[in-house]
Scaffold this motif. Sequence first.
Motif, PDB file in Angstrom:
ATOM      1  N   GLY A 139      10.267  -3.274   9.602  1.00  0.00           N
ATOM      2  CA  GLY A 139      11.632  -3.761   9.735  1.00  0.00           C
ATOM      3  C   GLY A 139      11.820  -5.122   9.104  1.00  0.00           C
ATOM      4  N   PHE A 140      10.838  -5.995   9.272  1.00  0.00           N
ATOM      5  CA  PHE A 140      10.890  -7.327   8.661  1.00  0.00           C
ATOM      6  C   PHE A 140      10.881  -7.224   7.140  1.00  0.00           C
ATOM      7  N   ILE A 141       9.969  -6.433   6.613  1.00  0.00           N
ATOM      8  CA  ILE A 141       9.843  -6.299   5.157  1.00  0.00           C
ATOM      9  C   ILE A 141      11.118  -5.717   4.555  1.00  0.00           C
ATOM     10  N   ASP A 142      11.753  -4.800   5.255  1.00  0.00           N
ATOM     11  CA  ASP A 142      13.001  -4.200   4.762  1.00  0.00           C
ATOM     12  C   ASP A 142      14.113  -5.225   4.570  1.00  0.00           C
ATOM     13  N   THR A 143      14.040  -6.357   5.271  1.00  0.00           N
ATOM     14  CA  THR A 143      15.111  -7.358   5.187  1.00  0.00           C
ATOM     15  C   THR A 143      14.877  -8.396   4.099  1.00  0.00           C
ATOM     16  N   LEU A 144      13.686  -8.398   3.498  1.00  0.00           N
ATOM     17  CA  LEU A 144      13.331  -9.449   2.553  1.00  0.00           C
ATOM     18  C   LEU A 144      13.987  -9.262   1.191  1.00  0.00           C
ATOM     19  N   THR A 145      14.378 -10.376   0.602  1.00  0.00           N
ATOM     20  CA  THR A 145      14.776 -10.362  -0.803  1.00  0.00           C
ATOM     21  C   THR A 145      13.498 -10.433  -1.632  1.00  0.00           C
ATOM     22  N   GLU A 146      13.649 -10.278  -2.925  1.00  0.00           N
ATOM     23  CA  GLU A 146      12.476 -10.309  -3.798  1.00  0.00           C
ATOM     24  C   GLU A 146      11.711 -11.618  -3.664  1.00  0.00           C
ATOM     25  N   ARG A 147      12.387 -12.737  -3.704  1.00  0.00           N
ATOM     26  CA  ARG A 147      11.700 -14.028  -3.628  1.00  0.00           C
ATOM     27  C   ARG A 147      11.210 -14.316  -2.207  1.00  0.00           C
ATOM     28  N   MET A 161       3.789   0.421  17.128  1.00  0.00           N
ATOM     29  CA  MET A 161       4.957  -0.394  17.393  1.00  0.00           C
ATOM     30  C   MET A 161       4.961  -1.643  16.491  1.00  0.00           C
ATOM     31  N   LEU A 162       3.821  -2.310  16.350  1.00  0.00           N
ATOM     32  CA  LEU A 162       3.743  -3.478  15.475  1.00  0.00           C
ATOM     33  C   LEU A 162       4.053  -3.082  14.034  1.00  0.00           C
ATOM     34  N   ARG A 163       3.596  -1.902  13.642  1.00  0.00           N
ATOM     35  CA  ARG A 163       3.864  -1.408  12.287  1.00  0.00           C
ATOM     36  C   ARG A 163       5.376  -1.304  12.062  1.00  0.00           C
ATOM     37  N   ASP A 164       6.114  -0.843  13.046  1.00  0.00           N
ATOM     38  CA  ASP A 164       7.571  -0.728  12.927  1.00  0.00           C
ATOM     39  C   ASP A 164       8.232  -2.100  12.820  1.00  0.00           C
ATOM     40  N   VAL A 165       7.712  -3.078  13.547  1.00  0.00           N
ATOM     41  CA  VAL A 165       8.248  -4.440  13.487  1.00  0.00           C
ATOM     42  C   VAL A 165       8.025  -5.029  12.091  1.00  0.00           C
ATOM     43  N   VAL A 166       6.812  -4.870  11.581  1.00  0.00           N
ATOM     44  CA  VAL A 166       6.499  -5.382  10.245  1.00  0.00           C
ATOM     45  C   VAL A 166       7.353  -4.664   9.199  1.00  0.00           C
TER      46      VAL A 166
END
Length: 136
Positions: free
Chosen positions: A8-16, A1-6
């Motif tokens: 999901g977070f990474i998917d929203t990040l821009t390059e910077r 479950m934590l892996r899915d949260v992380v």
Amino acid sequence: MLRDVVAGFIDTLTEREFDAPLIALLAARGFTDVHFLHGAFEFGKDFIAKGVKPADGDTGTGEPSSWTRHQFAIQSKAGNLGLTEWRAVRPQLDEARLDDLAHPAFDQALPRAAVLVTTGRLVGGAAVQAQSYREA
């Protein structure tokens, strides 16, 4: 479950926005002398760091003594990379591999490892071309 949260977070990040988590990840993985270089004079290197990897020709399954210290040149990208994006990043990887220009902490005497880090995946023809690039 934590892996899915992380994930999901990474998917929203821009390059910077990915820069700070990547620095933290490099430190957590034992890399030292980490420097952020992104900008007009990065020469294909968003980051440089020193770390260990299997000696050339070693598959990584040998004893730790077969691991050697390397100067890493890291290019980071956000999101999936298709063939068009791969073709744009490939010259940056060539610069990272071949160009000694970087930062005063860049150790030209160490074996060099150029690495592409992405928050996504290589998709479509990009995966095949990246595999061919790596083998060459």
